[in-house]
Design an enzyme around this catalytic site. Structure first.
Site, PDB file in Angstrom:
ATOM      1  N   ARG A   1      10.883   0.178  10.826  1.00  0.00           N
ATOM      2  CA  ARG A   1       9.776   0.512  11.716  1.00  0.00           C
ATOM      3  C   ARG A   1       9.797  -0.377  12.957  1.00  0.00           C
ATOM      4  NH1 ARG A   1       4.343   0.717   8.169  1.00  0.00           N
ATOM      5  NH2 ARG A   1       3.595  -0.263  10.060  1.00  0.00           N
TER       6      ARG A   1
ATOM      7  N   ARG B   1      -9.931   0.521   8.350  1.00  0.00           N
ATOM      8  CA  ARG B   1      -9.412  -0.805   8.675  1.00  0.00           C
ATOM      9  C   ARG B   1     -10.435  -1.640   9.432  1.00  0.00           C
ATOM     10  NH1 ARG B   1      -3.599   0.749   8.890  1.00  0.00           N
ATOM     11  NH2 ARG B   1      -2.298  -1.105   9.134  1.00  0.00           N
TER      12      ARG B   1
ATOM     13  N   ARG C   1      -0.465  -8.500  13.392  1.00  0.00           N
ATOM     14  CA  ARG C   1      -1.015  -7.549  12.417  1.00  0.00           C
ATOM     15  C   ARG C   1      -1.772  -8.276  11.315  1.00  0.00           C
ATOM     16  NH1 ARG C   1       4.298  -4.587  11.072  1.00  0.00           N
ATOM     17  NH2 ARG C   1       3.122  -3.435   9.527  1.00  0.00           N
TER      18      ARG C   1
ATOM     19  N   ARG D   1      11.612  -4.608   5.034  1.00  0.00           N
ATOM     20  CA  ARG D   1      11.284  -3.205   4.725  1.00  0.00           C
ATOM     21  C   ARG D   1      12.191  -2.224   5.488  1.00  0.00           C
ATOM     22  NH1 ARG D   1       5.150  -1.608   4.847  1.00  0.00           N
ATOM     23  NH2 ARG D   1       5.178  -2.368   6.982  1.00  0.00           N
TER      24      ARG D   1
ATOM     25  N   LYS E   1       0.832  -1.216   0.000  1.00  0.00           N
ATOM     26  CA  LYS E   1       0.000   0.000   0.000  1.00  0.00           C
ATOM     27  C   LYS E   1       0.866   1.265   0.000  1.00  0.00           C
ATOM     28  CE  LYS E   1      -2.452  -0.974   3.762  1.00  0.00           C
ATOM     29  NZ  LYS E   1      -1.852  -2.250   4.180  1.00  0.00           N
TER      30      LYS E   1
HETATM   31  P1  AMP Z   1       0.416   1.113   8.922  1.00  0.00           P
HETATM   32  O1  AMP Z   1       1.555   2.032   8.690  1.00  0.00           O
HETATM   33  O2  AMP Z   1      -0.769   1.422   8.041  1.00  0.00           O
HETATM   34  O3  AMP Z   1       0.797  -0.343   8.855  1.00  0.00           O
HETATM   35  O4  AMP Z   1      -0.090   1.385  10.421  1.00  0.00           O
HETATM   36  C1  AMP Z   1       0.766   1.163  11.531  1.00  0.00           C
HETATM   37  C2  AMP Z   1      -0.063   1.017  12.793  1.00  0.00           C
HETATM   38  O5  AMP Z   1      -0.813   2.232  13.030  1.00  0.00           O
HETATM   39  C3  AMP Z   1      -1.111  -0.087  12.763  1.00  0.00           C
HETATM   40  O6  AMP Z   1      -0.579  -1.365  13.075  1.00  0.00           O
HETATM   41  C4  AMP Z   1      -2.094   0.417  13.824  1.00  0.00           C
HETATM   42  O7  AMP Z   1      -1.593   0.211  15.133  1.00  0.00           O
HETATM   43  C5  AMP Z   1      -2.089   1.924  13.568  1.00  0.00           C
HETATM   44  N1  AMP Z   1      -3.117   2.276  12.561  1.00  0.00           N
HETATM   45  C6  AMP Z   1      -2.912   2.831  11.320  1.00  0.00           C
HETATM   46  N2  AMP Z   1      -4.075   3.011  10.674  1.00  0.00           N
HETATM   47  C7  AMP Z   1      -5.048   2.569  11.506  1.00  0.00           C
HETATM   48  C8  AMP Z   1      -6.457   2.466  11.407  1.00  0.00           C
HETATM   49  N3  AMP Z   1      -7.123   2.861  10.299  1.00  0.00           N
HETATM   50  N4  AMP Z   1      -7.135   1.962  12.471  1.00  0.00           N
HETATM   51  C9  AMP Z   1      -6.500   1.584  13.582  1.00  0.00           C
HETATM   52  N5  AMP Z   1      -5.171   1.613  13.739  1.00  0.00           N
HETATM   53  C10 AMP Z   1      -4.432   2.108  12.711  1.00  0.00           C
END
Ligand code: AMP
Length: 213
Positions: free
Chosen positions: A160, A88, A171, A127, A13
């Site tokens: 990260r 999400r 996740r 990554r 993404k």
């Molecule tokens: P990402 O970079 O999209 O993988 O997001 C990293 C982390 O941020 C996720 O594992 C969640 O803990 C939090 N997060 C990001 N977007 C959301 C969302 N839409 N709803 C809930 N938690 C989120």
């Protein structure tokens, strides 16, 4: 173009968001990036989100929904946007749908990126990203020219906090339970388009541009 990028963690993404948002000249809105910015600035929102993020769990819906609604009212998002990592959960999708209806905004597309678990795991563990320009690399599939250094600005690449083997499983399970139901949700709204994200980056993006020209 008002679009959402959907798919499991590691489906690509973030990588595709950069190209797609440039192509359509729309802001890339990543809730993960917004949270990480808040964490690094130690804002109250960041402090609250961090404990969930470090465990690979979702931040509570109400926090995320407020964050996104606030971002979507900024001037640069008025002509279009690309959401990455939001929604999400079904309540988040419903909140977004209602927000769009209330503000006369039409969602054009949900770009669903499909990739199998073994590839996702390798993509996440490998990554690395540039803290300066945000470019994403992968030590297995897309390494920088010089080990650990960004090709573009020479900054030292970082990994990260949540990109480790323990949190990947959580996740992925969270994705299956909470996020995968959105595929049917958006299928029923007739705006879901699925793309094979095991293909090379350029090929996936060309397929997107062809579908939404
Ligand atoms: P990402 O970079 O999209 O993988 O997001 C990293 C982390 O941020 C996720 O594992 C969640 O803990 C939090 N997060 C990001 N977007 C959301 C969302 N839409 N709803 C809930 N938690 C989120």
């Amino acid at each position: 173009m008002r679009a959402i990028l959907l798919g499991p963690p590691g489906a690509g993404k973030g990588t595709h968001a950069v190209g797609i948002s440039e192509h359509y000249n729309i802001p890339h809105i990543s809730t993960g990036d917004l949270f990480r910015e808040n964490v690094s600035q130690e804002t109250p929102l960041g402090l609250e989100a961090k404990s969930y993020m470090d465990k690979g769990e979702l931040v509570p819906d109400d926090l995320v929904i407020r964050l996104v609604q606030d971002r979507l009212t900024k001037p640069d998002a008025q002509e279009g946007f690309l959401l990455d990592g939001f929604p999400r959960t079904i309540p988040q999708a419903e909140a977004l749908w209602n927000f769009c209806e209330d503000n006369d905004i039409q969602l054009d597309a949900v770009i669903d990126l499909e990739a199998p678990y073994d590839l996702i795991e390798k993509r996440i563990v490998g990554r690395r990203s540039c803290p300066k320009c945000g470019k994403i690399y992968n030590i297995y599939f897309q390494p920088p020219k010089e080990d650990g250094i960004c090709d573009i600005d020479g900054a030292e690449l970082v990994q990260r906090n949540d990109d480790n083997e323990e949190t990947i499983r959580t996740r992925f399970n969270v994705y299956k339970e909470e996020t995968e139901p959105l595929i049917d949700y958006y299928k029923n709204k007739n705006i879901l388009e699925t793309f094979d994200s095991t293909k090379p980056i350029d090929e996936v993006q060309e397929a997107v541009y062809e579908r939404f020209s």
